[in-house]
Design a protein around this motif. Structure first.
Motif, PDB file in Angstrom:
ATOM      1  N   UNK A   1      10.582  -5.283  12.789  1.00  0.00           N
ATOM      2  CA  UNK A   1      10.346  -6.722  13.110  1.00  0.00           C
ATOM      3  C   UNK A   1      11.646  -7.329  12.301  1.00  0.00           C
ATOM      4  N   UNK A   2      12.027  -8.484  12.745  1.00  0.00           N
ATOM      5  CA  UNK A   2      12.967  -9.224  11.936  1.00  0.00           C
ATOM      6  C   UNK A   2      12.324 -10.288  11.071  1.00  0.00           C
ATOM      7  N   UNK A   3      12.609 -10.096   9.863  1.00  0.00           N
ATOM      8  CA  UNK A   3      12.020 -10.809   9.028  1.00  0.00           C
ATOM      9  C   UNK A   3      12.870 -11.573   8.146  1.00  0.00           C
ATOM     10  N   UNK A   4      12.280 -12.678   7.379  1.00  0.00           N
ATOM     11  CA  UNK A   4      13.383 -13.502   6.245  1.00  0.00           C
ATOM     12  C   UNK A   4      12.576 -13.063   4.851  1.00  0.00           C
ATOM     13  N   UNK A   5      13.648 -12.655   4.012  1.00  0.00           N
ATOM     14  CA  UNK A   5      13.353 -12.353   2.517  1.00  0.00           C
ATOM     15  C   UNK A   5      14.192 -13.227   1.712  1.00  0.00           C
ATOM     16  N   UNK A   6      13.848 -13.459   0.615  1.00  0.00           N
ATOM     17  CA  UNK A   6      14.808 -13.924  -0.274  1.00  0.00           C
ATOM     18  C   UNK A   6      15.664 -13.151  -1.044  1.00  0.00           C
TER      19      UNK A   6
ATOM     20  N   UNK B   1      24.234 -16.651  -6.565  1.00  0.00           N
ATOM     21  CA  UNK B   1      24.931 -16.952  -7.867  1.00  0.00           C
ATOM     22  C   UNK B   1      24.117 -18.266  -8.273  1.00  0.00           C
ATOM     23  N   UNK B   2      23.790 -18.152  -9.963  1.00  0.00           N
ATOM     24  CA  UNK B   2      23.087 -19.256 -10.806  1.00  0.00           C
ATOM     25  C   UNK B   2      21.725 -19.016 -10.649  1.00  0.00           C
ATOM     26  N   UNK B   3      21.209 -17.795 -10.188  1.00  0.00           N
ATOM     27  CA  UNK B   3      19.879 -17.536 -10.283  1.00  0.00           C
ATOM     28  C   UNK B   3      18.799 -18.201  -9.275  1.00  0.00           C
ATOM     29  N   UNK B   4      19.557 -18.731  -8.230  1.00  0.00           N
ATOM     30  CA  UNK B   4      18.910 -19.405  -6.984  1.00  0.00           C
ATOM     31  C   UNK B   4      18.397 -18.288  -6.213  1.00  0.00           C
ATOM     32  N   UNK B   5      17.611 -18.630  -5.199  1.00  0.00           N
ATOM     33  CA  UNK B   5      17.230 -17.728  -4.300  1.00  0.00           C
ATOM     34  C   UNK B   5      17.333 -18.494  -2.567  1.00  0.00           C
ATOM     35  N   UNK B   6      17.823 -17.432  -1.792  1.00  0.00           N
ATOM     36  CA  UNK B   6      18.325 -17.921  -0.695  1.00  0.00           C
ATOM     37  C   UNK B   6      17.596 -16.841   0.450  1.00  0.00           C
ATOM     38  N   UNK B   7      16.820 -17.466   1.536  1.00  0.00           N
ATOM     39  CA  UNK B   7      16.221 -16.605   2.583  1.00  0.00           C
ATOM     40  C   UNK B   7      17.169 -16.348   3.597  1.00  0.00           C
ATOM     41  N   UNK B   8      17.265 -15.071   3.815  1.00  0.00           N
ATOM     42  CA  UNK B   8      18.079 -14.422   4.671  1.00  0.00           C
ATOM     43  C   UNK B   8      17.379 -13.330   5.612  1.00  0.00           C
ATOM     44  N   UNK B   9      17.856 -13.208   6.941  1.00  0.00           N
ATOM     45  CA  UNK B   9      17.160 -12.152   7.762  1.00  0.00           C
ATOM     46  C   UNK B   9      17.564 -10.999   7.862  1.00  0.00           C
ATOM     47  N   UNK B  10      16.860 -10.167   8.163  1.00  0.00           N
ATOM     48  CA  UNK B  10      17.110  -8.566   8.248  1.00  0.00           C
ATOM     49  C   UNK B  10      15.873  -7.942   9.132  1.00  0.00           C
ATOM     50  N   UNK B  11      16.537  -6.951   9.738  1.00  0.00           N
ATOM     51  CA  UNK B  11      15.477  -5.855  10.355  1.00  0.00           C
ATOM     52  C   UNK B  11      14.813  -4.932   9.719  1.00  0.00           C
TER      53      UNK B  11
ATOM     54  N   UNK C   1       0.735  -1.093   0.147  1.00  0.00           N
ATOM     55  CA  UNK C   1      -0.066   0.115   0.046  1.00  0.00           C
ATOM     56  C   UNK C   1       0.803   1.215  -0.152  1.00  0.00           C
ATOM     57  N   UNK C   2       1.990   1.247  -0.883  1.00  0.00           N
ATOM     58  CA  UNK C   2       2.909   2.158  -0.792  1.00  0.00           C
ATOM     59  C   UNK C   2       3.588   2.770   0.349  1.00  0.00           C
ATOM     60  N   UNK C   3       3.682   2.012   1.511  1.00  0.00           N
ATOM     61  CA  UNK C   3       4.481   2.204   2.823  1.00  0.00           C
ATOM     62  C   UNK C   3       5.978   1.900   2.448  1.00  0.00           C
ATOM     63  N   UNK C   4       6.730   3.108   2.912  1.00  0.00           N
ATOM     64  CA  UNK C   4       8.305   2.747   2.812  1.00  0.00           C
ATOM     65  C   UNK C   4       8.762   1.642   3.913  1.00  0.00           C
ATOM     66  N   UNK C   5       9.911   1.053   3.497  1.00  0.00           N
ATOM     67  CA  UNK C   5      10.286  -0.049   4.234  1.00  0.00           C
ATOM     68  C   UNK C   5      11.773   0.318   4.251  1.00  0.00           C
ATOM     69  N   UNK C   6      12.445   0.309   5.538  1.00  0.00           N
ATOM     70  CA  UNK C   6      13.861   0.317   5.666  1.00  0.00           C
ATOM     71  C   UNK C   6      14.522  -0.717   6.104  1.00  0.00           C
ATOM     72  N   UNK C   7      15.419  -1.369   5.493  1.00  0.00           N
ATOM     73  CA  UNK C   7      15.964  -2.611   5.721  1.00  0.00           C
ATOM     74  C   UNK C   7      17.441  -2.684   6.179  1.00  0.00           C
ATOM     75  N   UNK C   8      17.684  -3.378   7.660  1.00  0.00           N
ATOM     76  CA  UNK C   8      19.108  -3.232   7.778  1.00  0.00           C
ATOM     77  C   UNK C   8      19.461  -4.768   8.008  1.00  0.00           C
ATOM     78  N   UNK C   9      20.519  -5.188   7.171  1.00  0.00           N
ATOM     79  CA  UNK C   9      20.995  -6.500   6.834  1.00  0.00           C
ATOM     80  C   UNK C   9      22.467  -6.474   7.121  1.00  0.00           C
ATOM     81  N   UNK C  10      22.810  -7.629   7.823  1.00  0.00           N
ATOM     82  CA  UNK C  10      24.185  -7.954   7.598  1.00  0.00           C
ATOM     83  C   UNK C  10      24.696  -9.379   7.328  1.00  0.00           C
ATOM     84  N   UNK C  11      26.127  -9.733   7.137  1.00  0.00           N
ATOM     85  CA  UNK C  11      26.424 -10.995   6.688  1.00  0.00           C
ATOM     86  C   UNK C  11      26.625 -11.904   7.568  1.00  0.00           C
ATOM     87  N   UNK C  12      26.343 -11.720   9.102  1.00  0.00           N
ATOM     88  CA  UNK C  12      26.366 -12.535  10.129  1.00  0.00           C
ATOM     89  C   UNK C  12      25.444 -13.876   9.917  1.00  0.00           C
TER      90      UNK C  12
END
Length: 563
Positions: A534-539, A543-553, A481-492
């Protein structure tokens, strides 16, 4: 055979179908008799025309019986009695006309007697067999008196015995088959009632139910599960790992499967707590067709797993029971906050002042001591005083519901300034990067509050990130619905579902240096600005066109301001 009124509707329908089959067979027999008359004309003397007329009459009556059985579905036993009586009368007439036992038409009696044994009660079937047997005996005796001894009485008696045996055997077999059909009908009715009850219970139960395979493929789920997971009503089969937001459920399920078997050979029962936050996939990211339902609410779920006992290991199924404990946790949270509020005044007056005195005394002692051991001990005292004082400050800040600044905030320049200052303060170079366009549209969030939230998130990210360049990423995108999201993600390594379940609870921490209030304060500040954290999991694409789920705030801002 049972009484007609005691039969089930399915058994009654079976009897009507059998009667239709008998009518069809009767028509075939009548036609065959007429063809036999046409192709094998013999000198019947005066009985020829009677034979022909009887066959025509039999064919006509067969057609009438077939029509009546279709359109007059009443008084089944009357249908059977009338038809069997006509059969016996017609066959007896043909038997006499064709020359008695020499004609070979005695075999035609098997048709009505067999039909009576199947469709009529045993008494009526035996009565029909007795009529036929008496008729054959009477006809044979008459021939003997007339001087014709070619047909012995024993042959007529043997026919009668065969007919009685046929009626008894067929009647018993038919009764047994009807009993089996009645039993199957009752079992089918019981099963349909049980299925209806199960469907009603599963559909109306408040707990979610997922039926999954060993690889996490979902076969079916009830409406409560669809709502909890944010799935659409017409969801097709999919895998838990196909949807990034369901990664906590998939991880908890795989962890349960990896447990060693118990003494009884079964997997032990264990409850798992996960939080599922439906989301709107980013453009270009992996999106599953099932993920089209509720996306604006997060649910804290209690999961229980069990295995369905099946003989076929190839069709192994597991059931995941889900209970939404969000309301219970919110109530517990309110009670905890109420207790914390009552404790705040005491902490402010009873703890803060002694802490200041201890800190001041420690500073004075440090000026006069030169021994390294004593200095180290004083440093320990000073560090712990600072830690307790920081906890007191955090608790006091919880009670200050400061009204946020209503001025619009532009994320682009704000994030550049914040990241530059944060990296300089912590001696970092390129650890934090802003990915893509961080947004030029304004958001509704107090600048000081957002700064405090981001500093808290970045501090946690530094603790778990690898420290390599671009190990921490910040980017903004447009969500539901047009709501902005700000993602903070690390490689931990990411946050496990068990930790995720208690991540935003006050005083919960996995670090021996933390107070457990940082993330809780950050979420409270977001809620104070009509936003969510919230802490969410996104894809993420790899490499190779695959997708991996990772978490971020993920910070989801309020509706955009109207300029």
């Amino acid at each position: 055979m049972r009484r007609w009124s005691e039969l089930s509707p399915d058994s009654r329908e079976t009897f009507w179908r059998s009667l239709h089959a008998m009518n069809g067979t009767r028509i075939v027999i009548a036609v065959v008799l007429l063809l036999y008359l046409v192709f094998d004309r013999q000198d019947y003397t005066t009985g020829y025309f009677l034979y022909a007329e009887t066959c025509v009459f039999y064919l006509a009556m067969s057609c009438v019986f077939a029509v009546l059985a279709v359109y007059v579905r009443k008084r089944f036993l009357v249908h059977v009695v009338v038809q069997i009586a006509v059969d016996i009368a017609v066959i007896s007439t043909l038997y006499l006309t064709a020359g008695g036992a020499r004609s070979g038409l005695v075999i035609l009696y098997l048709f009505p007697l067999g039909g009576a044994a199947i469709l009529a009660p045993l008494i009526l079937s035996l009565f029909s067999a007795s009529l036929v047997a008496l008729f054959l005996l009477a006809e044979t005796i008459y021939q003997v008196f007339m001087g014709d001894r070619s047909t012995p009485l024993t042959q007529a008696g043997l026919y009668g015995a065969v007919f009685f045996a046929l009626v008894l055997v067929v009647s018993r077999l038919a009764a047994k088959l009807i009993g089996q059909e009645e039993l199957a009908a009752r079992r089918g009715l019981d099963l349909s009632v049980q299925q209806a009850i199960n469907q009603l219970i599963i559909a109306d139960v408040e707990d979610g139910i997922l039926v999954v395979g060993g690889a996490g493929e979902v076969f079916t789920c009830n409406p409560a599960a669809l709502f909890m997971l944010g799935l659409s009503g017409g969801t097709s089969q999919f895998k838990l790992t196909d949807i990034g937001a369901l990664e906590p459920v998939a991880h908890a399920f795989s962890s349960w499967l990896a447990q060693p078997l118990g003494d009884d050979g079964k997997l032990p029962q264990r409850a798992a707590f996960v939080t599922v936050k439906p989301h709107h996939p980013t453009p270009g990211k992996y999106q599953h067709s099932a993920w089209t339902g509720r996306r604006d609410l997060s649910a804290h779920l209690k999961l229980r797993f069990t295995r369905v006992d099946t003989a076929d290991t190839g069709a192994m199924r597991f059931v995941i029971f889900m209970q939404d404990v969000t309301a219970i946790e919110n109530q517990a949270q309110e009670l905890k906050l109420a207790s914390m509020g009552r404790l705040t005044a005491s902490i402010a007056h009873e703890v803060r002042n002694p802490l200041s005195a201890i800190g001041h005394a420690t500073a004075l002692l440090a000026e006069d001591l030169s021994d390294k051991a004593h200095v180290r001990l004083l440093k320990i005292v000073g560090d712990n005083v600072a830690r307790v004082n920081r906890m007191v400050e955090d608790i006091l800040q919880l009670s200050r519901k400061v009204q946020p600044n209503g001025e619009p905030l532009y994320l682009g320049s704000f994030l550049e300034e914040l990241t530059t200052e944060f990296q300089e303060t912590h001696g970092m170079r390129d650890d934090i990067v802003l990915v893509g366009n961080t947004g030029t549209a304004p958001v509704r969030f107090d600048q000081l509050h957002l700064r405090e939230v981001l500093v808290n998130l970045l501090t946690n990210a530094i603790r778990y990130a690898s420290g390599a360049p671009a190990s921490i990423r910040i980017y903004a995108l447009t969500g539901v619905a047009g709501r902005m999201e700000l993602h903070v993600q690390d490689d931990g390594p990411g946050i496990t579902p068990d930790v995720r379940a208690h991540l935003f609870e006050p005083f919960y921490t996995t670090s021996n240096k933390g107070t457990g209030l940082g993330l809780y304060l950050a979420r409270e500040l977001c809620l104070n600005n009509d936003a969510t954290l919230d802490y969410e999991y996104r894809f993420d694409a790899v490499d190779g066109g695959a997708h991996k789920a990772s978490g971020r705030f993920v910070i989801t801002f309020a509706q955009p301001v109207a300029l």
